[in-house]
Write a protein that holds these residues in place. Sequence first.
Motif, mmCIF file in Angstrom:
data_model
loop_
_atom_site.group_PDB
_atom_site.id
_atom_site.type_symbol
_atom_site.label_atom_id
_atom_site.label_comp_id
_atom_site.label_asym_id
_atom_site.label_seq_id
_atom_site.Cartn_x
_atom_site.Cartn_y
_atom_site.Cartn_z
ATOM 1 N N GLU A 195 31.370 55.441 35.852
ATOM 2 C CA GLU A 195 32.372 54.824 34.979
ATOM 3 C C GLU A 195 33.316 53.943 35.786
ATOM 4 O O GLU A 195 33.761 52.886 35.331
ATOM 5 C CB GLU A 195 33.154 55.910 34.227
ATOM 6 C CG GLU A 195 34.053 55.352 33.130
ATOM 7 C CD GLU A 195 34.549 56.418 32.169
ATOM 8 O OE1 GLU A 195 35.244 56.036 31.197
ATOM 9 O OE2 GLU A 195 34.247 57.616 32.377
ATOM 10 N N ASP A 196 33.610 54.348 37.006
ATOM 11 C CA ASP A 196 34.450 53.551 37.891
ATOM 12 C C ASP A 196 33.776 52.215 38.214
ATOM 13 O O ASP A 196 34.444 51.178 38.298
ATOM 14 C CB ASP A 196 34.728 54.338 39.184
ATOM 15 C CG ASP A 196 35.782 53.660 40.048
ATOM 16 O OD1 ASP A 196 36.801 53.219 39.501
ATOM 17 O OD2 ASP A 196 35.570 53.588 41.281
ATOM 18 N N ILE B 228 33.948 45.063 35.030
ATOM 19 C CA ILE B 228 34.685 44.380 33.951
ATOM 20 C C ILE B 228 35.843 43.581 34.544
ATOM 21 O O ILE B 228 36.062 42.410 34.199
ATOM 22 C CB ILE B 228 35.210 45.398 32.913
ATOM 23 C CG1 ILE B 228 34.038 46.024 32.144
ATOM 24 C CG2 ILE B 228 36.183 44.727 31.941
ATOM 25 C CD1 ILE B 228 34.437 47.204 31.279
ATOM 26 N N LYS B 229 36.574 44.195 35.454
ATOM 27 C CA LYS B 229 37.728 43.550 36.088
ATOM 28 C C LYS B 229 37.312 42.320 36.897
ATOM 29 O O LYS B 229 37.891 41.233 36.751
ATOM 30 C CB LYS B 229 38.433 44.566 36.986
ATOM 31 C CG LYS B 229 39.643 44.027 37.732
ATOM 32 C CD LYS B 229 40.241 45.117 38.625
ATOM 33 C CE LYS B 229 41.381 44.579 39.472
ATOM 34 N NZ LYS B 229 41.931 45.631 40.378
ATOM 35 N N LYS C 192 30.763 50.927 26.883
ATOM 36 C CA LYS C 192 32.060 50.631 27.500
ATOM 37 C C LYS C 192 32.007 49.275 28.194
ATOM 38 O O LYS C 192 32.961 48.484 28.102
ATOM 39 C CB LYS C 192 32.427 51.721 28.504
ATOM 40 C CG LYS C 192 33.787 51.475 29.162
ATOM 41 C CD LYS C 192 34.258 52.661 29.979
ATOM 42 C CE LYS C 192 35.689 52.404 30.458
ATOM 43 N NZ LYS C 192 36.266 53.539 31.187
ATOM 44 N N LEU C 193 30.891 48.994 28.879
ATOM 45 C CA LEU C 193 30.739 47.706 29.557
ATOM 46 C C LEU C 193 30.680 46.565 28.546
ATOM 47 O O LEU C 193 31.324 45.521 28.735
ATOM 48 C CB LEU C 193 29.472 47.728 30.415
ATOM 49 C CG LEU C 193 29.175 46.479 31.244
ATOM 50 C CD1 LEU C 193 30.326 46.144 32.188
ATOM 51 C CD2 LEU C 193 27.880 46.665 32.031
ATOM 52 N N ASP D 204 34.263 49.952 35.145
ATOM 53 C CA ASP D 204 35.639 49.432 35.106
ATOM 54 C C ASP D 204 35.825 48.308 36.126
ATOM 55 O O ASP D 204 36.454 47.280 35.833
ATOM 56 C CB ASP D 204 36.641 50.557 35.394
ATOM 57 C CG ASP D 204 36.714 51.585 34.276
ATOM 58 O OD1 ASP D 204 36.393 51.228 33.122
ATOM 59 O OD2 ASP D 204 37.083 52.746 34.552
ATOM 60 N N TYR D 205 35.285 48.503 37.317
ATOM 61 C CA TYR D 205 35.427 47.523 38.383
ATOM 62 C C TYR D 205 34.698 46.225 38.032
ATOM 63 O O TYR D 205 35.232 45.119 38.238
ATOM 64 C CB TYR D 205 34.890 48.107 39.692
ATOM 65 C CG TYR D 205 35.027 47.197 40.882
ATOM 66 C CD1 TYR D 205 36.265 46.977 41.478
ATOM 67 C CD2 TYR D 205 33.905 46.558 41.419
ATOM 68 C CE1 TYR D 205 36.386 46.141 42.585
ATOM 69 C CE2 TYR D 205 34.012 45.716 42.525
ATOM 70 C CZ TYR D 205 35.263 45.518 43.099
ATOM 71 O OH TYR D 205 35.383 44.689 44.190
ATOM 72 N N GLY E 182 34.161 45.971 27.088
ATOM 73 C CA GLY E 182 35.040 45.349 28.064
ATOM 74 C C GLY E 182 34.729 43.878 28.280
ATOM 75 O O GLY E 182 35.636 43.045 28.342
#
Length: 389
Positions: free
Chosen positions: A360-361, A367-368, A271-272, A364-365, A275
């Motif tokens: 997972e959070d 990547i952002k 996922k990383l 996501d953080y 992203g």
Amino acid sequence: MKREIYMDYAATTFVKPEVLAEMNPYFTENFGNPSSVYYISRKTKMAIAKAREGISKIINANKDEIFFTSGGSEADNWAIKGVALANKNRGRHIITTKIEHHAVLNTCRYLENHGFKVSYLSVDKFGKIDLQELENLITKDTILVSVMFANNEIGTIEPISDIGKICRKKGVLFHTDAVQAVGNVPIDVQSMNIDLLSMASHKFYGPKGMGALYIKRGTKIDSLIHGGSQERGRRAGTENIAGIVGMSKALEIAASNMDEERKRLIYLRDKLIDGLLKIPYASLNGDRTCRLPGNVNISFEFVDGEIMVMSLDREGIYVSTGSACSAGAVEPSHVLTAIGLSEKEAKSSLRLTLGAKTTEDDVDYVIKVLSRRVSDFRKSNKRWNERSH
């Protein structure tokens, strides 16, 4: 309060609470020197024996083939120098790769200055060696092949079983620096034909300053540290009992949870990667699938990796540009240049490694934040502005 996200597990890990709890009595109550003969010393001697047996089972070795060291670097030094010195009358040729950890590379360079010849295998763009090149390089003078199990920077896993088969067929000893692999991927020294294997406790949630070297029975090897009769006369010095107990407990936990944790980390890793690859001019370093579960190494064109590490640090995100042992180095990563990256590309790379506390959070953080930081950095880059216009 600033959010903190640690993504440098390849550099080191925290000590798990269960591991620390197992260690504590050996700092205070069970402190006897294992070389003494009275009761409290027999307890520590038994603890070391139990730890040795526990570690041996996890890599399918015999308990008398595990020797404790101060860490992975000592284990690498012992394996390579020990074999070289013990077998120099049979041959003086060693084969390794261009992407090894400096504990291996600098040991080989030391031996080159003392009359040994070392051949350095090239790797492809994914960081894998050519098995045919390895076979062609082995001569009657070759005494050792040392190839790391998995690379500490790009995470690529080498074809260890195939390397072991070639070495066994040619009658050459095979050492693997498995510091990044132990506790993260299954290892069987018997089926993989491994003669010597290095490991380090702090890579799998055990204490720092603690490692081990697996030495297959019958392997001709000299000692590196001389003194007393500890480690069956092969490695002198009073044993780090708490460290040994902690290392064994940490590896026991890692092995019992390996399948589940690997699946979780591979999901987060992929996922990383997905992203971060959405960022323009980003490219993945290393093999996409045949890599360590938690390893991500990506180059961002028109970005300075060292500056980006410091920028992310201010955001509470802790990553690296590569090996912790090379932090602050002016030269680009020898691993990244070996897989074909230019100096600029190598210096624009980041290594993000995931572990037990990664969520997972968090992914996501990161990547952002990283997407924003890369964009901001490029706006002040003249070459980027010229290309984008």
